[in-house]
Design a protein around this motif. Structure first.
Motif, short mmCIF file in Angstrom:
data_model
loop_
_atom_site.label_atom_id
_atom_site.label_comp_id
_atom_site.label_asym_id
_atom_site.label_seq_id
_atom_site.Cartn_x
_atom_site.Cartn_y
_atom_site.Cartn_z
N LEU A 1 10.25 4.24 -8.97
CA LEU A 1 11.25 3.19 -9.18
C LEU A 1 12.67 3.75 -9.26
CD1 LEU A 1 9.36 0.95 -11.77
CD2 LEU A 1 9.85 0.43 -9.38
N VAL A 2 12.82 4.87 -9.93
CA VAL A 2 14.15 5.50 -10.04
C VAL A 2 14.63 5.94 -8.67
CG1 VAL A 2 15.34 7.55 -10.90
CG2 VAL A 2 14.00 6.16 -12.46
N ASN A 3 13.73 6.53 -7.87
CA ASN A 3 14.13 6.97 -6.53
C ASN A 3 14.40 5.80 -5.59
OD1 ASN A 3 14.15 9.70 -7.00
ND2 ASN A 3 12.03 10.00 -6.40
N ALA A 4 13.80 4.66 -5.86
CA ALA A 4 14.02 3.49 -5.00
C ALA A 4 15.24 2.67 -5.42
CB ALA A 4 12.78 2.60 -5.02
N ALA B 1 1.29 11.12 -16.68
CA ALA B 1 1.64 11.52 -15.31
C ALA B 1 1.72 10.30 -14.39
CB ALA B 1 0.62 12.52 -14.77
N LEU B 2 0.80 9.36 -14.56
CA LEU B 2 0.83 8.13 -13.75
C LEU B 2 2.06 7.29 -14.07
CD1 LEU B 2 -2.92 7.10 -13.70
CD2 LEU B 2 -1.49 7.64 -11.72
N VAL B 3 2.38 7.16 -15.35
CA VAL B 3 3.57 6.39 -15.75
C VAL B 3 4.83 7.08 -15.24
CG1 VAL B 3 4.92 5.58 -17.72
CG2 VAL B 3 2.43 5.36 -17.75
N ALA B 4 4.88 8.41 -15.35
CA ALA B 4 6.03 9.16 -14.85
C ALA B 4 6.14 9.04 -13.33
CB ALA B 4 5.93 10.63 -15.27
N GLY B 5 5.01 9.05 -12.63
CA GLY B 5 5.03 8.87 -11.18
C GLY B 5 5.52 7.49 -10.79
N LEU B 6 5.08 6.48 -11.53
CA LEU B 6 5.55 5.11 -11.28
C LEU B 6 7.05 4.99 -11.52
CD1 LEU B 6 5.01 2.05 -10.79
CD2 LEU B 6 4.60 1.88 -13.25
N LEU B 7 7.49 5.51 -12.66
CA LEU B 7 8.91 5.41 -12.99
C LEU B 7 9.76 6.26 -12.03
CD1 LEU B 7 10.80 4.01 -14.91
CD2 LEU B 7 10.62 5.97 -16.43
N LEU B 8 9.26 7.41 -11.61
CA LEU B 8 10.00 8.22 -10.65
C LEU B 8 10.13 7.50 -9.31
CD1 LEU B 8 11.44 10.91 -10.21
CD2 LEU B 8 9.26 11.85 -9.44
N ASP C 1 1.71 5.30 5.66
CA ASP C 1 1.84 4.28 4.62
C ASP C 1 0.56 3.49 4.41
OD1 ASP C 1 4.38 4.95 3.96
OD2 ASP C 1 5.32 3.45 5.24
N SER C 2 -0.33 3.48 5.39
CA SER C 2 -1.58 2.75 5.24
C SER C 2 -2.63 3.57 4.51
CB SER C 2 -2.12 2.33 6.61
OG SER C 2 -2.44 3.47 7.38
N GLY C 3 -2.34 4.83 4.22
CA GLY C 3 -3.28 5.67 3.50
C GLY C 3 -4.14 6.54 4.39
N MET D 1 0.82 -1.20 0.00
CA MET D 1 0.00 0.00 0.00
C MET D 1 0.87 1.26 0.00
SD MET D 1 -3.07 1.02 0.02
CE MET D 1 -3.97 2.49 0.30
N GLY D 2 2.00 1.21 0.69
CA GLY D 2 2.87 2.37 0.78
C GLY D 2 3.46 2.78 -0.56
N PHE D 3 3.86 1.80 -1.39
CA PHE D 3 4.44 2.12 -2.69
C PHE D 3 3.39 2.73 -3.62
CE2 PHE D 3 5.97 1.05 -6.99
CZ PHE D 3 7.17 1.75 -6.94
N ILE D 4 2.17 2.20 -3.58
CA ILE D 4 1.08 2.75 -4.41
C ILE D 4 0.77 4.17 -3.99
CG2 ILE D 4 -1.36 2.51 -4.99
CD1 ILE D 4 -0.94 -0.54 -4.75
N LEU D 5 0.75 4.40 -2.69
CA LEU D 5 0.51 5.75 -2.18
C LEU D 5 1.63 6.69 -2.61
CD1 LEU D 5 -1.41 7.41 -0.45
CD2 LEU D 5 -0.01 6.81 1.51
N ARG D 6 2.85 6.22 -2.59
CA ARG D 6 3.98 7.04 -3.02
C ARG D 6 3.89 7.38 -4.51
NH1 ARG D 6 7.95 8.44 -0.06
NH2 ARG D 6 7.49 6.84 1.46
N ILE D 7 3.41 6.45 -5.32
CA ILE D 7 3.23 6.72 -6.76
C ILE D 7 2.18 7.80 -6.96
CG2 ILE D 7 2.39 5.73 -8.92
CD1 ILE D 7 3.68 3.09 -7.99
#
Length: 123
Positions: A41-44, A32-39, A112-114, A1-7
């Protein structure tokens, strides 16, 4: 849930950066969603490696080089996402600074739980 929230947080921050910073453009919500997902992953994955490799420069500049690394990560995302455009170093720099501030504020307020965190003050 935390990773989805971070995206979602990165997506909102990127949308704000595209609206505020000249030189950053998003072609739609999907990009924007794809860029958020990739950002995320890049930050992680990529950013910690870069932080370790550039530690002497970061130490020499008292941590200010991390802003350059954030700009590089934002630019790197724009290279791989077709609907996300960054026009150069300064738009990447200001956009990364804005994305960092917005994501820091939002993750400070949302757990992280939203759930929205309440800040209690003890007297």
């Amino acid at each position: 849930m935390g990773f989805i929230l971070r995206i979602i947080v990165y997506t909102l921050a990127l949308l704000l950066a595209a609206h505020v910073v000249p030189g950053i453009r998003l072609d739609g919500l999907a990009s924007a969603l794809v860029a958020g997902l990739l950002l995320g992953l890049v930050n992680a994955i990529v950013r910690p490696i870069l932080v370790v490799l550039t530690f002497p420069i970061t130490l020499l500049t008292l941590g200010l080089f991390l802003l350059v690394l954030n700009a590089f990560c934002l630019w790197l995302v724009s290279v791989f996402v077709s609907g996300f455009h960054v026009a150069g170093f300064w738009p990447a720099f200001w956009g990364a600074l804005l994305v960092s501030i917005v994501s820091w504020i939002l993750t400070a307020l949302i757990s992280d739980s939203g759930r929205v965190r309440s800040i209690n003050r003890r007297d």
